[in-house]
Every structure is written in C-alpha cells, then in structure tokens.
Design an enzyme around this catalytic site. Sequence first.
Site, PDB file in Angstrom:
ATOM      1  N   CYS A 113     -11.974   8.558  36.286  1.00 27.21           N
ATOM      2  CA  CYS A 113     -11.596   9.791  35.590  1.00 27.21           C
ATOM      3  C   CYS A 113     -11.190  10.843  36.615  1.00 27.21           C
ATOM      4  O   CYS A 113     -11.929  11.135  37.547  1.00 27.21           O
ATOM      5  CB  CYS A 113     -12.782  10.266  34.757  1.00 27.21           C
ATOM      6  SG  CYS A 113     -12.826  12.035  34.481  1.00 27.21           S
ATOM      7  N   GLU A 114      -9.983  11.408  36.435  1.00 20.58           N
ATOM      8  CA  GLU A 114      -9.489  12.352  37.448  1.00 20.58           C
ATOM      9  C   GLU A 114     -10.135  13.726  37.330  1.00 20.58           C
ATOM     10  O   GLU A 114      -9.939  14.573  38.196  1.00 20.58           O
ATOM     11  CB  GLU A 114      -7.961  12.472  37.372  1.00 20.58           C
ATOM     12  CG  GLU A 114      -7.434  13.211  36.167  1.00 20.58           C
ATOM     13  CD  GLU A 114      -5.908  13.290  36.164  1.00 20.58           C
ATOM     14  OE1 GLU A 114      -5.272  12.440  36.812  1.00 20.58           O
ATOM     15  OE2 GLU A 114      -5.358  14.187  35.511  1.00 20.58           O
ATOM     16  N   HIS A 115     -10.895  13.949  36.278  1.00 17.32           N
ATOM     17  CA  HIS A 115     -11.544  15.255  36.134  1.00 17.32           C
ATOM     18  C   HIS A 115     -12.931  15.295  36.766  1.00 17.32           C
ATOM     19  O   HIS A 115     -13.434  16.367  37.095  1.00 17.32           O
ATOM     20  CB  HIS A 115     -11.648  15.626  34.649  1.00 17.32           C
ATOM     21  CG  HIS A 115     -10.320  15.691  33.971  1.00 17.32           C
ATOM     22  ND1 HIS A 115      -9.981  14.900  32.894  1.00 17.32           N
ATOM     23  CD2 HIS A 115      -9.228  16.444  34.256  1.00 17.32           C
ATOM     24  CE1 HIS A 115      -8.742  15.177  32.531  1.00 17.32           C
ATOM     25  NE2 HIS A 115      -8.265  16.096  33.339  1.00 17.32           N
ATOM     26  N   HIS A 116     -13.568  14.135  36.877  1.00 21.11           N
ATOM     27  CA  HIS A 116     -14.922  14.093  37.455  1.00 21.11           C
ATOM     28  C   HIS A 116     -15.059  13.076  38.581  1.00 21.11           C
ATOM     29  O   HIS A 116     -16.108  12.981  39.201  1.00 21.11           O
ATOM     30  CB  HIS A 116     -15.941  13.749  36.369  1.00 21.11           C
ATOM     31  CG  HIS A 116     -16.009  14.755  35.256  1.00 21.11           C
ATOM     32  ND1 HIS A 116     -15.290  14.614  34.090  1.00 21.11           N
ATOM     33  CD2 HIS A 116     -16.686  15.921  35.154  1.00 21.11           C
ATOM     34  CE1 HIS A 116     -15.530  15.663  33.306  1.00 21.11           C
ATOM     35  NE2 HIS A 116     -16.375  16.465  33.917  1.00 21.11           N
ATOM     36  N   GLN A 154      -7.095   8.534  30.486  1.00 18.89           N
ATOM     37  CA  GLN A 154      -6.881   7.279  29.763  1.00 18.89           C
ATOM     38  C   GLN A 154      -5.553   7.262  29.002  1.00 18.89           C
ATOM     39  O   GLN A 154      -4.865   6.240  28.943  1.00 18.89           O
ATOM     40  CB  GLN A 154      -8.052   7.017  28.807  1.00 18.89           C
ATOM     41  CG  GLN A 154      -7.995   5.630  28.184  1.00 18.89           C
ATOM     42  CD  GLN A 154      -9.185   5.346  27.302  1.00 18.89           C
ATOM     43  OE1 GLN A 154     -10.305   5.737  27.625  1.00 18.89           O
ATOM     44  NE2 GLN A 154      -8.970   4.667  26.188  1.00 18.89           N
ATOM     45  N   HIS A 182     -16.259   6.269  29.412  1.00 23.02           N
ATOM     46  CA  HIS A 182     -16.097   7.215  30.512  1.00 23.02           C
ATOM     47  C   HIS A 182     -17.481   7.602  30.984  1.00 23.02           C
ATOM     48  O   HIS A 182     -18.248   8.195  30.216  1.00 23.02           O
ATOM     49  CB  HIS A 182     -15.342   8.452  30.035  1.00 23.02           C
ATOM     50  CG  HIS A 182     -13.909   8.174  29.677  1.00 23.02           C
ATOM     51  ND1 HIS A 182     -12.858   8.832  30.242  1.00 23.02           N
ATOM     52  CD2 HIS A 182     -13.367   7.271  28.821  1.00 23.02           C
ATOM     53  CE1 HIS A 182     -11.716   8.366  29.752  1.00 23.02           C
ATOM     54  NE2 HIS A 182     -12.010   7.419  28.878  1.00 23.02           N
ATOM     55  N   CYS A 184     -18.384   9.859  32.811  1.00 23.09           N
ATOM     56  CA  CYS A 184     -18.621  11.309  32.804  1.00 23.09           C
ATOM     57  C   CYS A 184     -19.122  11.771  31.443  1.00 23.09           C
ATOM     58  O   CYS A 184     -19.755  12.825  31.332  1.00 23.09           O
ATOM     59  CB  CYS A 184     -17.348  12.062  33.191  1.00 23.09           C
ATOM     60  SG  CYS A 184     -15.928  11.622  32.212  1.00 23.09           S
TER      61      CYS A 184
END
Length: 225
Positions: A113-116, A154, A182, A184
């Site tokens: 996941c590119e946010h976490h 995703q 995910h 996260c």
Amino acid sequence: MKIENDLQDFDSFGENHVGTSSNTPLRNDAFELSNEEKIDIIKDDIRHIMETLGLDLTDDSLNGTPNRVAKMFVKELFGGLDPKKKPSSSTFENKYKYGEMLVEKNITVYSTCEHHLLPIVGKAHIAYISNGTVVGLSKMNRIVDYYAKRPQVQERLTIQVVKELQQVLNTEDVACIIDAKHLCVNSRGIRDIESSTVTSEFGGKFKEEATRREFLDYIKLDTKF
Ligand SMILES: [Zn+2]
C-alpha cells in the site's frame, strides 16, 4: 496555518486510500541513480529511522537490518518500478482458433500500500477473449507481479494489469478482478481482520452483462485438485 491544513488533507487522503492516477506517480529522474546507489542511500535512511526510534544498531540482531531492508525495497518489494523488469511481451498465434473466454484465476498478489507501506495480499482473476493472439499462461502471473511490486493503490494495480494485457494481446476484451487484504486496515487503524477489498476493471466485451456474468461464474468454480 495553510500548511498545516494541507498536511492534514494529505494525511486523510492517504488514510482513505484514494488514488490519483492510473500511472504510478514517478519523478522524471527516477532512474538516474543505479540500484546499488539507491540501496546505499536507503540503507542510511532506514538506519536513521531505527536510531530515531531509539534502537541500538550495534546489536547483532539489528546490525544488518538497514542493508537488508534497503535491498528488499529496491530489488524485491519495489522492483516493479524498474521498466527493465517488465515481462517481455512475446505472444503466440492462436493456432487452435479457440475463440472463447480464457480465465486465469487465483493469481497470488503481493503488493504494498503506497499510503502506509504495508502489505496488500490477495488474489487476482484475469480473463481475455483472443482476437488471434494469445499469451503464455504464466505471462499473466508475471504481469500481475510486475505491477504489484510497486507502492500501489489496488484500483491502479487492477487498471494497470488490464491496460498492459490489452496492449500485449491487441484487444480491448480483457478483464481483471482483485480481492485483497490491506494490512493497513487489518492490523492497524480500524483493525478489521476480516475485511477485504474487491476492485475490477472490465474492457471491451466484458462491459456487456452476459460476458461479465460468464467471467464471474468461472471465478466461482470451486474445482478440487
Ligand atoms: Zn494503506
């Protein structure tokens, strides 16, 4: 004040897992450094994070971690940022004249996941209808793996897989469904261990109800091997 608001916006943007584009946001100078140079820089950054957290990097157990993580980032987890790793686009002529749908299901997805920067783990199901060109079955696994090995959203991963296959197969008639957990969401934040996220992209004939239904029915097939 303005800056604080902006930072808050970015924070909630990522927390809600909103993506911005079907292309991975890369800088123009993304490949000016060699992999070895990147590993060298990231190694120091990881060491800095660990030291800031108060860890004693002289401990034998922690000593090799910065280098290990840096190598893993550049060569494995995010290796799919490197266009040289893109699976070759070799195709075959459809000699059998098989004109029905081909479905490759339960392709393992390991992404991040590119946010976490936490894992996304799940399954991808891909279908296409050949217009004269076919690909080797493992090619679909390789394409999923290539785009999964990036910091990802995703939805974007699903679209990138379809676009790549549309180009390779020279047809719009490609579809992909991804069902993934995910970490996260499962291990932090809301801590919902059970939930998973389903995304889909339907191209060409798969926009038609009957074709889409056929694909969904094949995915539900539960053959015992
Ligand atoms: Zn996340």
